[in-house]
Enzyme design. Structure first.
Site, mmCIF file in Angstrom:
data_model
loop_
_atom_site.group_PDB
_atom_site.id
_atom_site.type_symbol
_atom_site.label_atom_id
_atom_site.label_comp_id
_atom_site.label_asym_id
_atom_site.label_seq_id
_atom_site.Cartn_x
_atom_site.Cartn_y
_atom_site.Cartn_z
ATOM 1 N N GLY A 680 13.681 28.804 27.757
ATOM 2 C CA GLY A 680 14.354 29.882 27.032
ATOM 3 C C GLY A 680 15.069 30.819 27.964
ATOM 4 O O GLY A 680 15.274 30.526 29.149
ATOM 5 N N VAL A 685 8.787 26.614 30.504
ATOM 6 C CA VAL A 685 7.369 26.547 30.166
ATOM 7 C C VAL A 685 6.883 25.129 30.453
ATOM 8 O O VAL A 685 7.501 24.152 30.021
ATOM 9 C CB VAL A 685 7.106 26.918 28.695
ATOM 10 C CG1 VAL A 685 5.616 26.865 28.395
ATOM 11 C CG2 VAL A 685 7.651 28.304 28.386
ATOM 12 N N LYS A 700 4.361 29.685 32.039
ATOM 13 C CA LYS A 700 5.743 30.149 31.977
ATOM 14 C C LYS A 700 6.190 30.578 33.363
ATOM 15 O O LYS A 700 5.615 31.481 33.958
ATOM 16 C CB LYS A 700 5.890 31.320 31.000
ATOM 17 C CG LYS A 700 7.341 31.819 30.887
ATOM 18 C CD LYS A 700 7.435 33.184 30.220
ATOM 19 C CE LYS A 700 7.178 33.095 28.751
ATOM 20 N NZ LYS A 700 7.430 34.397 28.079
ATOM 21 N N ASP A 798 10.746 41.086 19.092
ATOM 22 C CA ASP A 798 11.370 39.760 18.977
ATOM 23 C C ASP A 798 10.501 38.845 18.128
ATOM 24 O O ASP A 798 10.221 37.702 18.500
ATOM 25 C CB ASP A 798 11.598 39.157 20.359
ATOM 26 C CG ASP A 798 12.608 37.998 20.328
ATOM 27 O OD1 ASP A 798 13.303 37.854 19.309
ATOM 28 O OD2 ASP A 798 12.682 37.250 21.317
#
Length: 958
Positions: A680, A685, A700, A798
């Site tokens: 992302g 990840v 991550k 988010d």
């Protein structure tokens, strides 16, 4: 002549008397036309309120009534505009209807401030403005008006300011309903309880009330319904409530009340519903609490109550619904519980209750839900329960039950969930189970069952989950299981099953988890397993399987795969070369990578191998130069990566937030590109298997500083947030690992990925409605923890389906706190917008002011995704976002028009209720959106077991 004169004089006098009435009626017509002009009426409900009908009496108009309809020009006395989708501000022309007694504008889309003028209507007795968007303060002038008002209903609006204590001046009130408005924290006014002596209904739930319940509440002698739920009230329940002899309903749930339950509630002869759950109450349940003869429903769950249950519980004559779970109660249930009352719902879970299960629980023939889990009940399951044909849910797990299960109990026709795991039950599964045609979940694990599994299991066409691990079952796996077309979870591990795995298992197209480990299964692994494309967990380890590994398994994308400790042989297909499979083949000496030795090799086979090697060498020579160039490129990339990951062994720093059984090197050395499971804006990840138990972790790796993002800020934010929070629905941060150039976050691994990935892919059929509902509740509880239990408040910023992760059981957890922020008492102003398109609250996009309400809007979008199955932005809904599309469709065609057609229609009512909650969350006005704590409550009330509180959901303004 005199008689004629008298008649003429009488007619003139009568005309003079009627002139004001005629004038008033004409004036009412004019005012009603003005009302219609002031409102937006998309459905044409008020089409008849037209100037063309000026000559007709308004008493004949739709939604209008008059005190004397037979009079030639009667004045308007009642207007009922309930649920007509009317919009706009309050039409002040209504304040000119001087004879108005009844005004109902509830369940519309009206907004703006409450009108002060309505308090001047001299005859008004009933005012209902519930379920709208009215905002601002309650006008103080209302406390000096309303000479005749008996009913005031402002439920479910966006009213703010201090709780309107001045309404205590309306001494004629019989019903005061102000619930579900975001008033400022205020105490419950003691004067109100003294002055409103005629009050029959006091409904002030979720009004931000604080302080204690005044003892003066005992002066409301006429009170029938008392609802102070979902506030912040503290202190003890005043014993004076026992003086309210007219009470039929007491709702005090979800407060912070403490102390003991007062003695005297049993003297309330008319009481039928008592809910004091979700508080901090302690001590024993009073002996007289169940003495009220009309008591139908008692909820005292999730407190700290202790001691034995009063024996009067066994003699109560009307009790239907008893929920006492989540306390510290001990001792037995009364031996005759259910014998003298129409018991339909019993939940005693999470206590320390012991003794046998009473045989009389279903004596009335009405018991539907029986939940006794997590106690210390012992002895057998009563034979009498096998005759209880009304049962729909049975949860008896985690007790000390023993002996065989009664044969007829297996075949109860309406039971959808049968959960009897973690006991000491013995015997076999009786073939009578074929009668359980409604069964969707059968959970038998961790008992002492033996014998063979009956073929009749294959007739349970609604079965979705069957777990029978850790028992003593023997014999073959019934071939009939392949008939269970919607089965998604099958766990028969740790038994003594033998024979072959049925070849027809490929017919189980919805199977996502298959665990047959620790048995005595033999034969080949069926190649048909490779046809179950949705499966993500396959464990066949610790059996006696032989033959080669089917190449068809390469069709699968497995999060967990284990065939260790069998008798398999031959080559391992190349698609299993990744590190994630390194422990999948242990204990199979005959398995090998590449070419395998064989004692039976012929000269022809050797020749073929030689030719193949020569061919490979020839091809390798052709690509040698290209390979050298590629190696150079990869070497440079490796050096860059090495610089990121390793500044020397001693430079890595592991900071743990939970107990971990691995070192930083175990993580760093496994960050291989073949292990990447996601990527992302913040980084990549990886899935890494570590520790002595082979535990999977999600790692991550944030992008390096200056390369693709704001990794330092993101890293600091995520560590700061997740290192402090502790909640079952927040993804757990195990540790962080850092050096000068790299930053790693190590989380618990979530086997089923993100909600967005599952819901919007070919896997979406896995998520039936009960699973989607569970996900919604789990995610809501996680957000509620951030908003209400963290100090200072954490706003995620988010919230989206891709940041809601699913564990192996499809439980949901909130993840990705890279842009989360803590806020104080007011809104925080951000320097830039965070969030994802389709989820961002409108006020946040315009003002950059963020509050908890921003998260609630985003969560509302997630609810709409779950109910409709559609993405927030998708070609199939055109240029609109999901909120606009759903709103437009619902306004035009109703709630059912947007439901996911792939979901079972039997859950239609639940889906519509959840949809209404979602639409409430995405209200344009932030003040109209409920708090996350309220969202959790509303979601919980949707389920059948919470029906007594469904009024909150049923009255939502949709």
């Amino acid at each position: 002549m005199d008689a004629t004169r008298y008649i003429l004089e009488f007619l003139v006098l009568l005309l003079l008397l009627l002139l004001p009435t005629i004038a008033g009626a004409s004036s009412d017509t004019k005012h009603l036309i003005a009302v219609r002009s002031a409102l937006r009426d998309p459905t044409g409900a008020l089409a008849g309120w037209d100037a063309a009908n000026r000559r007709s009496s308004p008493c004949r108009w739709a939604h209008v009534s008059c005190a004397n309809n037979s009079a030639p020009a009667a004045a308007v006395a009642g207007i009922d505009l309930y649920n007509l989708t009317l919009a706009g501000a309050f039409p002040t022309a209504l304040c000119s209807l001087r004879s108005l007694e009844h005004l109902d504008l509830s369940a519309n889309l009206l907004e703006g401030p409450l009108p002060a003028c309505v308090a001047a209507l001299p005859a008004l007795r009933h005012l209902n403005l519930a379920g709208n968007n009215f905002s601002g303060h309650v006008p103080r002038s209302w406390g000096a008006g309303f000479r005749s008002l008996a009913v005031l209903n402002l439920v479910q609006n966006a009213l703010s300011g201090e709780f309107p204590a001045f309404l205590a001046n309306l001494t004629g009130l019989r019903e005061l309903q102000l619930a579900y408005n975001p008033f400022a924290p205020s105490p419950l006014p003691a004067d109100m309880l003294v002055n409103l002596a005629n009050l029959r209904v006091l409904f002030v739930a979720n009004c931000s009330l604080t302080g204690t319940i005044p003892s003066s509440i005992g002066k409301l002698k006429n009170l029938v319904n008392l609802d102070l739920s979902v506030n912040s009230l503290s202190g003890e329940i005043p014993p004076s409530i026992g003086n309210l002899t007219s009470l039929e309903q007491i709702e005090l749930f979800s407060n912070q009340l403490s102390g003991a339950i007062p003695v005297g509630l049993g003297g309330l002869k008319k009481l039928h519903s008592l809910d004091i759950s979700m508080n901090l109450l302690t001590g024993e349940i009073p002996e007289d609490m169940f003495a009220a003869p009309g008591l139908v429903s008692v909820h005292v769950y999730q407190n700290n109550l202790s001691g034995h249950l009063p024996m009067t519980l066994g003699t109560t004559p009307s009790l239907s619904d008893l929920r006492i779970f989540g306390n510290q109660l001990s001792g037995p249930l009364p031996a005759e519980l259910g014998k003298n009352c129409p018991l339909s719902f019993l939940d005693t879970s999470d206590n320390r209750l012991s003794g046998p299960i009473p045989a009389t629980l279903c004596a009335s023939g009405k018991l539907e839900e029986l939940m006794l889990l997590d106690n210390e009940f012992e002895g057998p399951i009563p034979v009498e329960l096998g005759e209880c044909r009304t049962l729909v849910r049975v949860r008896l797990q985690s007790n000390r039950l023993s002996g065989p299960v009664p044969p007829r109990f297996w075949g109860l026709p309406n039971v959808g969930l049968l959960e009897i795991r973690e006991n000491a039950l013995s015997g076999s599964v009786d073939p009578a189970i074929s009668g359980a045609k409604s069964l969707s979940k059968l959970l038998l694990q961790d008992n002492r069952f033996t014998g063979t599994l009956p073929a009749e299991l294959g007739t349970l066409e609604n079965l979705q989950e069957f777990k029978a691990s850790n028992n003593g079952f023997t014999g073959p796996i019934p071939r009939s299981i392949v008939n269970l077309s919607i089965l998604y979870n099958l766990d028969l591990s740790n038994n003594s099953l033998s024979g072959e795995i049925p070849e027809d298992f490929g017919r189980l197209k919805k199977l996502t988890q298959l665990d047959l480990s620790d048995n005595h299964l033999s034969g080949n692994i069926p190649e048909e397993l490779g046809e179950i494309v949705e499966i993500n967990t396959l464990d066949l380890s610790h059996n006696e399987l032989s033959g080669q590994l089917p190449v068809q398994l390469g069709n699968l994308r497995l999060a967990r795969f284990n065939i260790s400790y069998n008798k398999l042989s031959g080559p391992i297909p190349s698609f299993f070369n990744g590190l994630e499979y390194r422990d999948s083949f242990l204990g199979n000496p005959g398995l090998c990578y590449g070419f395998c030795r064989s004692n039976g090799n012929s000269d022809g086979r050797q020749s073929k191998i030689i030719k193949m090697v020569v061919t490979i060498i020839g091809v390798s020579g052709i690509i040698l130069l290209t390979g050298i160039a590629w190696f150079g490129y990869k070497y440079r990339m490796y050096k860059i990566s090495a610089a990121e990951l390793d500044d020397g062994k001693s430079s890595w720093v592991l900071t743990s937030f939970h107990k971990v059984d691995f070192s930083e090197r175990a993580i760093v050395n496994n960050l291989d590109e073949s292990n990447v499971i996601g990527q992302g804006g913040a980084g990549k990840v990886y899935k890494v298997v570590v520790g002595p138990q082979g535990e999977a972790m999600a790692v991550k790796k944030l992008w390096p500083s200056g390369a693709a993002s704001k990794s330092i800020d993101s890293f600091k934010a995520e560590v700061a947030m997740l290192s402090k929070v502790r909640h079952r629905n927040i993804v757990k941060l195990a540790c962080s690992i850092t050096n000068n150039g790299s930053r790693l976050l190590v989380y618990e691994y979530m086997a089923n990925g993100s909600l967005g990935d599952v819901l919007h892919s070919e896997k979406r059929h896995i998520l039936d409605w009960p699973m989607r509902y569970k996900i919604a509740v789990n995610a809501a509880e996680g957000l509620s923890y951030l908003h209400h239990d963290c100090k200072p408040v954490i706003v995620h910023r988010d919230v989206k389906s891709n940041n809601i992760l699913l564990d192996a059981e499809y439980g949901a957890k909130i993840a990705d706190f890279g842009v989360a922020r803590t806020i104080g008492d007011g809104p925080a102003t951000m320097s830039m917008i965070a969030g994802s398109c389709g989820y961002i609250a409108p006020e946040y996009a315009y003002t950059l002011h963020v509050t908890e309400k921003s998260d609630i809007y985003s969560f509302g979008v997630v609810i709409l995704e779950l109910v409709t199955g559609k993405k927030p932005l998708a070609a199939e809904i055109g240029e609109m976002d999901l909120v606009a599309w759903v709103t437009a469709k619902v306004e035009q065609y109703g709630l059912e028009s947007v439901l996911d057609q792939n979901l079972d229609e039997q859950f239609k009512d639940e889906m519509c209720m959840v949809l209404k909650i979602g639409l409430l969350c995405v209200s344009n006005l932030p003040t109209k959106r409920p708090s996350m704590r309220s969202v959790v409550m509303l979601l919980l009330e949707v389920k059948e077991e919470n029906k007594p509180k469904l009024k909150a959901v049923a009255t939502l303004p949709i």
